[in-house]
Scaffold this motif. Structure first.
Motif, short mmCIF file in Angstrom:
data_model
loop_
_atom_site.label_atom_id
_atom_site.label_comp_id
_atom_site.label_asym_id
_atom_site.label_seq_id
_atom_site.Cartn_x
_atom_site.Cartn_y
_atom_site.Cartn_z
N GLN A 123 -4.10 -34.10 6.35
CA GLN A 123 -5.40 -33.86 5.66
C GLN A 123 -6.68 -34.32 6.15
OE1 GLN A 123 -4.36 -36.20 1.82
NE2 GLN A 123 -3.51 -34.35 1.04
N ALA A 124 -6.65 -35.38 7.02
CA ALA A 124 -7.90 -35.83 7.52
C ALA A 124 -8.16 -34.87 8.92
CB ALA A 124 -7.62 -37.22 7.94
N GLU A 125 -7.02 -34.54 9.39
CA GLU A 125 -7.32 -33.69 10.72
C GLU A 125 -7.54 -32.39 10.29
OE1 GLU A 125 -6.91 -33.94 14.07
OE2 GLU A 125 -6.08 -35.87 14.15
N GLU A 126 -7.20 -31.76 9.28
CA GLU A 126 -7.31 -30.59 8.68
C GLU A 126 -9.00 -30.65 8.26
OE1 GLU A 126 -4.70 -29.77 5.47
OE2 GLU A 126 -3.38 -29.03 7.06
N LEU A 127 -9.58 -31.76 7.64
CA LEU A 127 -10.83 -31.72 7.17
C LEU A 127 -11.77 -31.76 8.40
CD1 LEU A 127 -13.17 -32.44 5.28
CD2 LEU A 127 -12.64 -34.74 5.51
N ALA A 128 -11.15 -32.85 9.53
CA ALA A 128 -12.02 -32.66 10.69
C ALA A 128 -12.35 -31.24 11.43
CB ALA A 128 -11.10 -33.70 11.63
N GLN A 129 -11.14 -30.66 11.58
CA GLN A 129 -11.14 -29.25 12.15
C GLN A 129 -12.11 -28.40 11.23
OE1 GLN A 129 -9.89 -29.78 15.02
NE2 GLN A 129 -9.21 -27.63 14.72
N GLU A 130 -12.03 -28.44 9.86
CA GLU A 130 -12.89 -27.65 9.16
C GLU A 130 -14.49 -28.16 9.26
OE1 GLU A 130 -14.24 -24.44 6.82
OE2 GLU A 130 -12.20 -24.80 7.64
N LEU A 131 -14.58 -29.28 9.46
CA LEU A 131 -16.09 -29.85 9.71
C LEU A 131 -16.49 -29.26 11.03
CD1 LEU A 131 -15.92 -33.60 8.12
CD2 LEU A 131 -17.43 -31.46 7.51
N LEU A 132 -15.58 -29.29 11.94
CA LEU A 132 -15.89 -28.79 13.46
C LEU A 132 -16.51 -27.36 13.49
CD1 LEU A 132 -15.89 -30.20 16.40
CD2 LEU A 132 -13.38 -29.16 16.43
N ARG A 133 -15.93 -26.79 12.59
CA ARG A 133 -16.24 -25.17 12.52
C ARG A 133 -17.49 -25.01 11.81
NH1 ARG A 133 -10.50 -24.80 11.85
NH2 ARG A 133 -10.60 -24.98 9.81
N SER A 134 -17.87 -26.06 10.92
CA SER A 134 -18.84 -26.05 9.99
C SER A 134 -20.23 -26.57 10.31
CB SER A 134 -18.46 -26.17 8.58
OG SER A 134 -17.49 -25.41 8.44
N VAL A 135 -20.16 -27.73 11.02
CA VAL A 135 -21.49 -28.52 11.29
C VAL A 135 -21.53 -28.73 12.81
CG1 VAL A 135 -21.36 -29.61 8.93
CG2 VAL A 135 -20.06 -30.86 11.12
N ASP A 136 -22.71 -29.14 13.26
CA ASP A 136 -23.13 -29.27 14.62
C ASP A 136 -22.72 -30.48 15.06
OD1 ASP A 136 -24.28 -26.64 14.90
OD2 ASP A 136 -26.09 -27.28 14.27
N GLY A 137 -22.76 -31.42 14.05
CA GLY A 137 -22.14 -32.91 14.39
C GLY A 137 -22.68 -33.74 13.32
N PHE A 138 -22.52 -35.12 13.79
CA PHE A 138 -22.91 -36.20 12.75
C PHE A 138 -23.38 -37.21 13.63
CE2 PHE A 138 -19.13 -34.44 10.54
CZ PHE A 138 -19.62 -34.20 9.09
N ALA A 139 -24.65 -37.83 12.96
CA ALA A 139 -25.13 -39.08 13.61
C ALA A 139 -24.29 -40.26 13.49
CB ALA A 139 -26.50 -39.36 13.10
N VAL A 140 -23.49 -40.50 12.47
CA VAL A 140 -22.67 -41.45 12.10
C VAL A 140 -21.56 -40.87 11.07
CG1 VAL A 140 -22.65 -43.81 10.70
CG2 VAL A 140 -24.94 -43.08 11.83
N VAL A 141 -20.52 -41.60 11.40
CA VAL A 141 -19.03 -41.36 10.68
C VAL A 141 -18.90 -42.86 10.13
CG1 VAL A 141 -16.91 -40.74 10.37
CG2 VAL A 141 -18.33 -39.28 11.83
#
Length: 166
Positions: free
Chosen positions: A128-146
Motif C-alpha cells: 500500500q505504501a509503495e502504491e501510494l508512493a507511485q501515485e504521488l510520484l505521478r501526481s506531484v513534483d516533489g516534497f520538501a519534507v516527508v
C-alpha cells in the motif's frame, strides 16, 4: 457510523487534544464525533468565524464515483486531477499531505493500535505504501519534507514514500 472511504477535508487551525489510547472502536468513534462537535463549535469563536464559509470546508458534490488506484488507494477522483484542480499556492504557503500508514497485522486482525502498541507494516501495508508512493510520484513534483510519527508502521510508510522523492 463507518467513516472509512469517506471524504475528509482538514484545515489545521488550532490544537484540539493530546493523542489518546482508545480501549475500543466504539470509544474511538465517540471521541471522533466529540472532536468534530468541538471543532464545529469552535467555528463560532470570532477568531475562526470566517472559516465557516471557507470554500474548502463547505460541502461539495462528488461528480465521479471513487477511483481505486492499484489495490487500495481510494480517492474521489484521480489524485493528479484532484491536485491540479486546487488553487495555486500563494507565496509563503505550503501544501500539507496527510495519509494513514499502511496495513499492519494488528489492523488486519481488527485490533486498535496507537500509543504504546508498536506494530510494523505487513506485506500488504508495504505494498500500500509503495502504491501510494507511485501515485504521488505521478501526481506531484516533489516534497520538501516527508515525516511521520515515531510509530514503526508510520515510519515504515513514510520511508517507502520518501525513497521515491530523493
Amino acid at each position: 457510523e463507518d467513516f472509512y472511504g469517506s471524504h475528509l477535508r482538514l484545515l489545521v487551525l488550532a490544537y484540539v487534544r493530546p493523542e489518546v489510547k482508545f480501549e475500543s472502536t466504539e470509544q474511538l468513534k465517540k471521541e471522533i464525533a466529540a472532536d468534530g462537535e468541538f471543532c464545529q463549535a469552535s467555528l463560532s469563536i470570532p477568531e475562526f468565524a470566517a472559516f465557516q464559509k471557507d470554500p474548502f470546508l463547505t460541502p461539495w458534490e462528488v461528480q465521479k464515483p471513487p477511483a481505486i488506484f492499484a489495490s487500495q488507494i481510494v480517492t474521489s477522483a484521480p489524485l493528479k486531477e484532484t491536485l491540479q484542480s486546487l488553487p495555486p499556492l500563494q507565496p509563503g504557503f505550503a501544501r500539507l499531505f496527510l495519509t494513514r500508514h499502511g496495513e499492519t497485522d494488528a489492523n488486519e486482525q481488527g485490533f486498535l493500535c496507537g500509543g504504546d502498541h508498536e506494530s510494523q507494516l505487513n506485506a500488504q501495508g508495504e505494498k500500500q505504501a509503495e502504491e501510494l508512493a507511485q501515485e504521488l510520484l505521478r501526481s506531484v513534483d516533489g516534497f520538501a519534507v516527508v515525516g511521520s510519527s515515531e510509530q514503526r508502521r508510520a515510519m515504515g510508510s513514510a520511508e517507502l514514500v520518501a525513497q521515491r522523492f530523493p
